[in-house]
Scaffold this motif. Sequence first.
Motif, PDB file in Angstrom:
ATOM      1  N   GLU A  38     -31.881 -12.331 125.049  1.00  0.00           N
ATOM      2  CA  GLU A  38     -32.867 -12.855 126.004  1.00  0.00           C
ATOM      3  C   GLU A  38     -34.290 -12.381 125.681  1.00  0.00           C
ATOM      4  OE1 GLU A  38     -29.802 -14.661 127.160  1.00  0.00           O
ATOM      5  OE2 GLU A  38     -31.726 -15.074 128.167  1.00  0.00           O
ATOM      6  N   ALA A  39     -34.444 -11.653 124.601  1.00  0.00           N
ATOM      7  CA  ALA A  39     -35.789 -11.116 124.299  1.00  0.00           C
ATOM      8  C   ALA A  39     -36.807 -12.252 124.179  1.00  0.00           C
ATOM      9  CB  ALA A  39     -35.746 -10.312 123.001  1.00  0.00           C
ATOM     10  N   GLY A  40     -37.945 -12.078 124.909  1.00  0.00           N
ATOM     11  CA  GLY A  40     -38.979 -13.119 124.861  1.00  0.00           C
ATOM     12  C   GLY A  40     -39.528 -13.317 123.458  1.00  0.00           C
ATOM     13  N   GLY A  41     -39.488 -12.262 122.656  1.00  0.00           N
ATOM     14  CA  GLY A  41     -40.008 -12.373 121.298  1.00  0.00           C
ATOM     15  C   GLY A  41     -39.242 -13.369 120.449  1.00  0.00           C
ATOM     16  N   LEU A  42     -37.960 -13.617 120.757  1.00  0.00           N
ATOM     17  CA  LEU A  42     -37.190 -14.588 119.963  1.00  0.00           C
ATOM     18  C   LEU A  42     -37.745 -15.991 120.176  1.00  0.00           C
ATOM     19  CD1 LEU A  42     -33.531 -13.311 120.481  1.00  0.00           C
ATOM     20  CD2 LEU A  42     -34.941 -13.128 118.398  1.00  0.00           C
ATOM     21  N   ARG A  43     -38.094 -16.299 121.422  1.00  0.00           N
ATOM     22  CA  ARG A  43     -38.646 -17.629 121.696  1.00  0.00           C
ATOM     23  C   ARG A  43     -40.015 -17.783 121.045  1.00  0.00           C
ATOM     24  NH1 ARG A  43     -37.550 -17.332 126.373  1.00  0.00           N
ATOM     25  NH2 ARG A  43     -39.511 -16.540 127.206  1.00  0.00           N
ATOM     26  N   ARG A  44     -40.811 -16.669 121.116  1.00  0.00           N
ATOM     27  CA  ARG A  44     -42.154 -16.750 120.533  1.00  0.00           C
ATOM     28  C   ARG A  44     -42.057 -16.914 119.022  1.00  0.00           C
ATOM     29  NH1 ARG A  44     -45.469 -11.926 123.505  1.00  0.00           N
ATOM     30  NH2 ARG A  44     -47.361 -13.018 122.843  1.00  0.00           N
ATOM     31  N   ALA A  45     -41.079 -16.246 118.399  1.00  0.00           N
ATOM     32  CA  ALA A  45     -40.897 -16.390 116.947  1.00  0.00           C
ATOM     33  C   ALA A  45     -40.508 -17.823 116.593  1.00  0.00           C
ATOM     34  CB  ALA A  45     -39.826 -15.418 116.467  1.00  0.00           C
ATOM     35  N   ALA A  46     -39.595 -18.395 117.374  1.00  0.00           N
ATOM     36  CA  ALA A  46     -39.168 -19.781 117.113  1.00  0.00           C
ATOM     37  C   ALA A  46     -40.362 -20.731 117.243  1.00  0.00           C
ATOM     38  CB  ALA A  46     -38.064 -20.162 118.091  1.00  0.00           C
ATOM     39  N   GLU A  47     -41.224 -20.475 118.256  1.00  0.00           N
ATOM     40  CA  GLU A  47     -42.419 -21.304 118.425  1.00  0.00           C
ATOM     41  C   GLU A  47     -43.340 -21.196 117.203  1.00  0.00           C
ATOM     42  OE1 GLU A  47     -42.523 -20.745 123.307  1.00  0.00           O
ATOM     43  OE2 GLU A  47     -44.023 -19.751 122.029  1.00  0.00           O
ATOM     44  N   LEU A  48     -43.291 -20.032 116.549  1.00  0.00           N
ATOM     45  CA  LEU A  48     -44.133 -19.825 115.355  1.00  0.00           C
ATOM     46  C   LEU A  48     -43.427 -20.315 114.091  1.00  0.00           C
ATOM     47  CD1 LEU A  48     -45.512 -16.284 116.258  1.00  0.00           C
ATOM     48  CD2 LEU A  48     -46.866 -18.392 116.090  1.00  0.00           C
ATOM     49  N   GLY A  49     -42.215 -20.845 114.259  1.00  0.00           N
ATOM     50  CA  GLY A  49     -41.506 -21.428 113.113  1.00  0.00           C
ATOM     51  C   GLY A  49     -40.760 -20.418 112.266  1.00  0.00           C
TER      52      GLY A  49
END
Length: 194
Positions: A38-49
């Motif tokens: 659930e780490a928010g950083g995983l979603r942010r990384a995916a958004e950054l490709g």
Amino acid sequence: KRVAILLSGGGSNMVALVRSMTGDHPARPCLVGSNDPEAGGLRRAAELGVPTVAIDHRPFKGDRPGFEAALTAALEEAAPDIVALAGFMRILTPGFVDRWAGRLLNIHPSLLPKYRGLDTHARAIAAGDTEAGCTVHEVTAALDDGPILGQARVPILPEDTPAALAARVLVQEHRLYPLVLRRFAEGRRDRIDL
Ligand code: GRF
């Protein structure tokens, strides 16, 4: 150079690192991993490709080597030259550290060697320190104790709360870590002081 970044939370340090690896920078992000699905950083990384992986540490309760074996397998698949811990909140065994020795970095929110471990800002305030900061270091088997690659300093203000100080230090983390990572990727080990 291929850089894997490991995080446990929001990943603001990961974002700063990923955004720095462009143009003539010798490194590129190859993976962002977390021990928390659930780490928010995983979603942010995916958004950054950036490719992501979550290795939930909870099923491995009491089996730290088992968790680290799963983490290492995920890392090996991405074949990183450098592994950057960025807000990664799991203790790593000497076995894991040895596997990635010499290419494992961490950022710690204190002026090491002061305040290894947790609650660094509250401890600095309680001690009456007038300055605080962050440290990027190579990771060794001892906690928060490897060769220092860079530090950034901030003042502690009279009415500072730990949250206010943490926010001030975090701004410097986002400056320091990308600078150290670039020099590390260029093979330099000389220390940066901001
Ligand atoms: C912050 O407390 C930072 O000082 C430390 O890890 C925590 C989370 O950072 N390095 P991030 O926003 O997840 O990068």
